[in-house]
Design a protein around this motif. Structure first.
Motif: not given
Length: 418
Positions: A104-128
Motif C-alpha cells: 500500500k505504498d502507492y506513491n512508490k508503486a506508481l513511480k516504479l510503474f511509470l518507469q516501465c512506460g506503457e507496458r505497466a500503464v494498467g498497473q499504474a491505473i490500478e494503483v491510482v
C-alpha cells in the motif's frame, strides 16, 4: 519417519501441506536443502514460520519467484516490502512496483510503474484507482497526456483511469470521443464495443447514460445489424437500418460510397424505390461516382435513368409502448404524444412493442421477443453484447412487466457520482 526411514518425501510433503505443522515444515525444509531442492525448501520454511530464512534461501539461490508464489496473498507488509526492495535492487521496476502496491505504498508503486512506460500503464491505473489521491491522479494524467516524456499515450488509458476512479460521467465523455475516432477510421465494431461497455457500466452504477452516447450506439448498432438482417432475408429491415445510417453518413467518412451503395441495393430489393432513387442520385455526384465498383455502377445508373415509381411503400405503424393510442412508424424512436425516446429492438432496430417484448438474458438490452428468438436461432448470439444465448433463456415479458420496465427507463433517477 517418511523422510528418514521410508524414503517417501512426497508423502511427507503432502502431510505437512495438509497439517500446516510448523515442526513438520522445518523438518521437510531441512531435507529439501540437503538434496538441493531450494524451491521446496522455501515453501516449507514459510510453512514453518521462518520467513526471514526462506527469504535468504530465495535470495541466495535466485528463487524469489518461489518465495513470492508461496507467500501468495497471505504475506505481511514487512514480507512484501522485503521483496519490493529486492527487486528494486535488481532494477526490476515492474516486479518491485507490484510489491510496493501490495504494501500500500502507492506513491512508490506508481513511480516504479511509470518507469516501465506503457507496458505497466494498467498497473499504474490500478494503483491510482485504489489510492484515490489527487496528487497521484495528476501524476498519471500528466504521463498519459505526454507531459512527462512528450509522447501522448493511447486515449483508451484515460478512459480506463476514469473508470477506475469511479468518475463515470468523465469516462462516458472520453468513451464518446474515443468511439468517434474509431468510427471515423472505419472501425465500427471497436466503436460499438466501447460504447456498449460504457453504457453497461453506467447502467450498473445507476448513472444516467448521456444522450449522445445512446444515440451513437444506436446508430452503430443499426449499421452492424445490416449484414445479419440481409443474410436472414429481412431486406426491408436491412434497408430501413441503412436509411437510418445514410441520414448520418458524415459519421462514416471512410465508407460513404460502400454504405450508400448497400443502401441503394437493399432499398431496391425491399421495394423502397423512392429511397433507392434518392441515394442512387447522391452516388452520381462527381465526388462519389469514380469510387463506384463496376458491378454496381451500371445498376445504380439504371435506377437514376429509369427510376419508374419513385415512392416508398408506407412504413408499417405500431402502437407506441408509452401511449397505445399513438401509432408510430416501426423504425421511429420517439413517441409522438409523450415525446419519450422509445427503446429499439436490438435484433431489428425497430422500436419495441409492449405485447412482444423481452430482454437479452446476458446484457439486459430490450428486444421484440419474436425477432430476438429468430435472430438467435440464426446467429446463436446477441447482436448487442455478442454473447452466446440459449433460446430457452429468452423470456417473453408480460405486458404489465414490459410497461413497468419502460416506465423505469423513462424516469430513471440519476445517481450523483461520489
Amino acid at each position: 519417519l517418511l523422510l528418514e526411514h521410508l524414503n517417501k518425501p512426497q508423502k511427507a510433503f503432502a502431510l505437512v501441506r495438509e497439517s500446516k505443522s510448523s515442526q513438520g515444515g522445518l523438518l521437510v525444509a531441512k531435507h529439501c536443502k540437503s538434496v538441493g531442492d531450494s524451491r521446496s525448501a522455501i515453501e516449507f520454511l514459510l510453512l514453518a514460520k521462518r520467513s526471514e530464512e526462506a527469504f535468504e534461501e530465495a535470495k541466495a539461490n535466485d528463487e524469489m519467484d518461489a518465495f513470492t508464489s508461496a507467500l501468495g496473498k497471505e504475506g505481511t507488509p514487512e514480507e512484501y516490502k522485503r521483496v519490493a526492495n529486492y527487486y528494486e535492487g535488481r532494477n526490476d521496476a515492474l516486479k518491485s512496483g507490484e510489491f510496493w502496491f501490495l504494501c500500500k505504498d502507492y506513491n512508490k508503486a506508481l513511480k516504479l510503474f511509470l518507469q516501465c512506460g506503457e507496458r505497466a500503464v494498467g498497473q499504474a491505473i490500478e494503483v491510482v484507482g485504489r489510492a484515490r489521491s489527487d496528487m497521484l491522479t495528476h501524476t498519471l494524467i500528466d504521463f498519459l497526456m505526454g507531459e512527462t516524456d512528450g509522447v501522448p499515450k493511447d486515449p483508451n488509458y484515460i478512459f480506463r483511469l476514469y473508470m477506475a476512479l469511479g468518475n463515470y460521467p468523465q469516462a462516458a465523455k472520453t468513451a464518446i470521443i474515443i468511439a468517434r475516432q474509431e468510427q471515423e477510421l472505419g472501425n465500427y465494431r471497436v466503436a460499438h464495443q466501447i460504447l456498449f461497455d460504457t453504457h453497461k457500466e453506467l447502467t450498473a452504477q445507476r448513472i444516467r447514460v448521456p444522450q449522445e452516447l445512446s444515440l451513437n450506439l444506436m446508430l452503430l448498432h443499426s449499421y452492424v445489424l445490416v449484414k445479419s438482417l440481409s443474410k436472414m432475408g429481412d431486406h426491408l429491415a436491412a434497408a430501413r437500418m441503412l436509411i437510418r445510417v445514410a441520414r448520418s453518413i458524415s459519421k462514416f467518412p471512410m465508407h460513404v460510397v460502400p454504405i450508400l451503395t448497400s443502401t441503394v441495393i437493399e432499398c431496391h430489393r425491399a421495394g423502397l424505390r423512392g429511397s433507392a432513387f434518392e441515394y442512387a442520385t447522391t452516388l452520381m455526384r462527381p465526388e462519389y461516382r469514380p469510387q463506384l465498383q463496376d458491378p454496381y455502377k451500371r445498376k445504380i445508373e439504371a435506377i437514376v435513368r429509369k427510376p419508374g415509381d419513385k415512392t416508398d411503400a408506407m412504413e408499417t405503424e405500431t402502437a407506441s409502448p408509452f401511449d397505445p393510442s399513438a401509432s408510430v412508424p416501426e423504425t421511429a424512436l420517439e413517441c409522438p404524444s409523450t415525446k419519450n425516446t422509445i427503446p429499439y429492438c436490438i435484433a431489428t432496430g425497430r422500436h419495441v412493442v409492449l405485447t412482444d417484448m423481452c430482454l437479452c438474458p446476458s446484457c439486459g438490452f430490450p428486444a421484440c421477443f419474436s425477432s430476438f428468438t429468430k435472430f438467435v436461432e440464426s446467429e446463436s448470439s446477441c447482436p448487442m453484447c455478442m454473447q452466446t444465448i440459449a433460446l430457452n433463456m429468452i423470456i417473453k415479458m408480460e405486458e404489465t412487466d414490459a410497461k413497468a420496465w419502460l416506465s423505469k427507463q423513462a424516469s430513471k433517477p440519476e445517481k450523483k457520482p461520489s
